[in-house]
Design a protein around this motif. Structure first.
Motif, PDB file in Angstrom:
ATOM      1  N   PRO A 133       7.342   7.888 -10.596  1.00 50.08           N
ATOM      2  CA  PRO A 133       8.787   7.753 -10.856  1.00 50.08           C
ATOM      3  C   PRO A 133       9.110   7.409 -12.320  1.00 50.08           C
ATOM      4  N   SER A 134      10.200   8.002 -12.781  1.00 51.22           N
ATOM      5  CA  SER A 134      10.671   7.710 -14.143  1.00 51.22           C
ATOM      6  C   SER A 134      11.914   6.824 -14.098  1.00 51.22           C
ATOM      7  N   ASP A 135      12.597   6.876 -12.969  1.00 51.39           N
ATOM      8  CA  ASP A 135      13.782   6.043 -12.788  1.00 51.39           C
ATOM      9  C   ASP A 135      13.389   4.814 -11.956  1.00 51.39           C
ATOM     10  N   ILE A 136      13.214   3.688 -12.641  1.00 51.92           N
ATOM     11  CA  ILE A 136      12.746   2.476 -11.968  1.00 51.92           C
ATOM     12  C   ILE A 136      13.763   1.967 -10.947  1.00 51.92           C
ATOM     13  N   VAL A 137      15.053   2.096 -11.272  1.00 55.03           N
ATOM     14  CA  VAL A 137      16.099   1.626 -10.362  1.00 55.03           C
ATOM     15  C   VAL A 137      16.077   2.412  -9.062  1.00 55.03           C
ATOM     16  N   GLU A 138      16.011   3.735  -9.191  1.00 55.77           N
ATOM     17  CA  GLU A 138      15.992   4.574  -8.005  1.00 55.77           C
ATOM     18  C   GLU A 138      14.715   4.337  -7.194  1.00 55.77           C
ATOM     19  N   LYS A 189      15.030   1.183  -5.143  1.00 53.79           N
ATOM     20  CA  LYS A 189      15.786   1.392  -3.914  1.00 53.79           C
ATOM     21  C   LYS A 189      14.905   2.037  -2.845  1.00 53.79           C
ATOM     22  N   THR A 190      14.086   3.003  -3.262  1.00 53.59           N
ATOM     23  CA  THR A 190      13.176   3.662  -2.324  1.00 53.59           C
ATOM     24  C   THR A 190      12.161   2.678  -1.757  1.00 53.59           C
ATOM     25  N   ALA A 191      11.638   1.832  -2.643  1.00 54.17           N
ATOM     26  CA  ALA A 191      10.663   0.828  -2.211  1.00 54.17           C
ATOM     27  C   ALA A 191      11.291  -0.140  -1.209  1.00 54.17           C
ATOM     28  N   TRP A 192      12.545  -0.507  -1.437  1.00 52.61           N
ATOM     29  CA  TRP A 192      13.234  -1.401  -0.516  1.00 52.61           C
ATOM     30  C   TRP A 192      13.411  -0.762   0.853  1.00 52.61           C
ATOM     31  N   ARG A 193      13.752   0.542   0.850  1.00 54.08           N
ATOM     32  CA  ARG A 193      13.909   1.247   2.119  1.00 54.08           C
ATOM     33  C   ARG A 193      12.572   1.348   2.854  1.00 54.08           C
ATOM     34  N   VAL A 194      11.506   1.548   2.105  1.00 56.69           N
ATOM     35  CA  VAL A 194      10.173   1.615   2.713  1.00 56.69           C
ATOM     36  C   VAL A 194       9.817   0.279   3.350  1.00 56.69           C
ATOM     37  N   ALA A 251       0.822  -1.205   0.000  1.00 59.02           N
ATOM     38  CA  ALA A 251       0.000   0.000   0.000  1.00 59.02           C
ATOM     39  C   ALA A 251       0.861   1.262   0.000  1.00 59.02           C
ATOM     40  N   VAL A 252       1.938   1.251   0.792  1.00 52.13           N
ATOM     41  CA  VAL A 252       2.835   2.419   0.840  1.00 52.13           C
ATOM     42  C   VAL A 252       3.547   2.608  -0.495  1.00 52.13           C
ATOM     43  N   ILE A 253       4.007   1.521  -1.078  1.00 50.19           N
ATOM     44  CA  ILE A 253       4.706   1.615  -2.363  1.00 50.19           C
ATOM     45  C   ILE A 253       3.770   2.128  -3.453  1.00 50.19           C
ATOM     46  N   ILE A 254       2.532   1.637  -3.473  1.00 49.86           N
ATOM     47  CA  ILE A 254       1.563   2.124  -4.459  1.00 49.86           C
ATOM     48  C   ILE A 254       1.298   3.609  -4.252  1.00 49.86           C
ATOM     49  N   GLY A 255       1.201   4.024  -2.975  1.00 51.77           N
ATOM     50  CA  GLY A 255       1.004   5.434  -2.684  1.00 51.77           C
ATOM     51  C   GLY A 255       2.169   6.283  -3.192  1.00 51.77           C
ATOM     52  N   LEU A 256       3.398   5.782  -3.032  1.00 45.40           N
ATOM     53  CA  LEU A 256       4.568   6.510  -3.539  1.00 45.40           C
ATOM     54  C   LEU A 256       4.543   6.614  -5.051  1.00 45.40           C
ATOM     55  N   MET A 257       4.125   5.544  -5.704  1.00 43.74           N
ATOM     56  CA  MET A 257       4.063   5.554  -7.170  1.00 43.74           C
ATOM     57  C   MET A 257       3.052   6.588  -7.671  1.00 43.74           C
ATOM     58  N   LEU A 258       1.912   6.669  -6.991  1.00 51.96           N
ATOM     59  CA  LEU A 258       0.890   7.632  -7.401  1.00 51.96           C
ATOM     60  C   LEU A 258       1.318   9.061  -7.085  1.00 51.96           C
ATOM     61  N   TYR A 259       2.103   9.219  -5.998  1.00 53.74           N
ATOM     62  CA  TYR A 259       2.511  10.554  -5.572  1.00 53.74           C
ATOM     63  C   TYR A 259       3.682  11.086  -6.391  1.00 53.74           C
ATOM     64  N   LYS A 260       4.665  10.244  -6.657  1.00 55.78           N
ATOM     65  CA  LYS A 260       5.881  10.690  -7.322  1.00 55.78           C
ATOM     66  C   LYS A 260       5.919  10.405  -8.818  1.00 55.78           C
TER      67      LYS A 260
END
Length: 236
Positions: free
Chosen positions: A31-36, A39-44, A20-29
């Motif tokens: 992202p264009s850089d999948i690699v970066e 890494k953010t998703a892993w930290r979350v 749920a948090v990762i989906i929220g980040l995707m909708l909010y940001k």
């Protein structure tokens, strides 16, 4: 206490929160850089898991969330943390009567005769039980005012038993007991186990009642057993 829900359910819950948090980040940001973003998703994910374990290990935080959970689901497994007062009713008096009859030339006692055994009153000792429960473990410390001293017992393992159908919730645990001023024919330490049920009385206080048994002096058939009865005063 995680055993109340089962490890599978907890993993499913954590996974759902992370997703749920990762989906929220995707909708909010967006992202264009999948690699970066990976890494953010892993930290979350790491942060959610770490926070869940750490917060669940802090007693007052765990108790707050468990209180909220009990309010929403009144029939759920109760928070058992706190100080309990009660008694330990032991068959020590029966062992003592059988031993005295065995060494006496006047007294007789047939241990296989139910009527003779029933006529012997069990011995009751005052006791105090302290329970500290968190997400990862349950610790129990019991003090019993015995004949020669106050014994202390510490849990080695404990497992909550969630009610099935109309049964009461319960708790099963193994403990080690220590006597600092033991009798000459007693053991300084012994292991034992207990299985109790949990219910609320008419005053809203949580009660605990069940049986215990020990390996105390087992070689000479001196194993003690009996009934545990405790109540924890209702907390606001």
């Amino acid at each position: 206490m995680y055993a109340v829900f089962g490890l599978k359910r907890i993993i499913t819950f954590i996974t759902a929160v992370v997703v749920a948090v990762i989906i929220g980040l995707m909708l909010y940001k967006s992202p264009s850089d999948i690699v970066e973003f990976g890494k953010t998703a892993w930290r979350v994910a790491s942060g959610v898991i770490t926070a869940f374990i750490l917060l669940g290990s802090v007693p007052f935080v765990f108790r707050f969330f468990w209180k909220c959970y009990e309010t929403i689901f009144p029939s759920s497994y109760p928070d058992i943390s706190g100080t309990w007062t009660g008694t330990v009713t032991s068959n020590y008096s029966v062992h003592n009567a059988i031993r005295n009859a065995a060494i006496s030339t006047a007294e007789t006692l047939d241990p296989l005769d139910p009527s003779q055994i029933t006529s012997i009153d069990l011995q009751t000792f005052d006791a105090k039980l302290t329970i500290k429960a968190s997400l990862l473990k349950i610790d129990l410390i019991m003090e019993v005012a015995g004949l020669t001293d106050t014994s202390e017992s510490f849990s080695i393992a404990a497992s909550p038993q969630v009610a099935q159908n109309s049964e009461a919730h319960g708790l099963a645990y193994i403990y080690k007991s220590k006597h600092y001023n033991k009798a000459a024919d007693d053991e300084a330490t012994h292991t034992g186990a207990a299985e109790v049920q949990l219910r609320k009385n008419a005053n809203g206080e949580l009660e605990m009642k069940g049986i215990y048994w020990t390996a105390r002096n087992w070689r000479r058939a001196g194993n003690t057993a009996g009934i545990l009865t405790f109540v924890r005063k209702k907390t606001i």
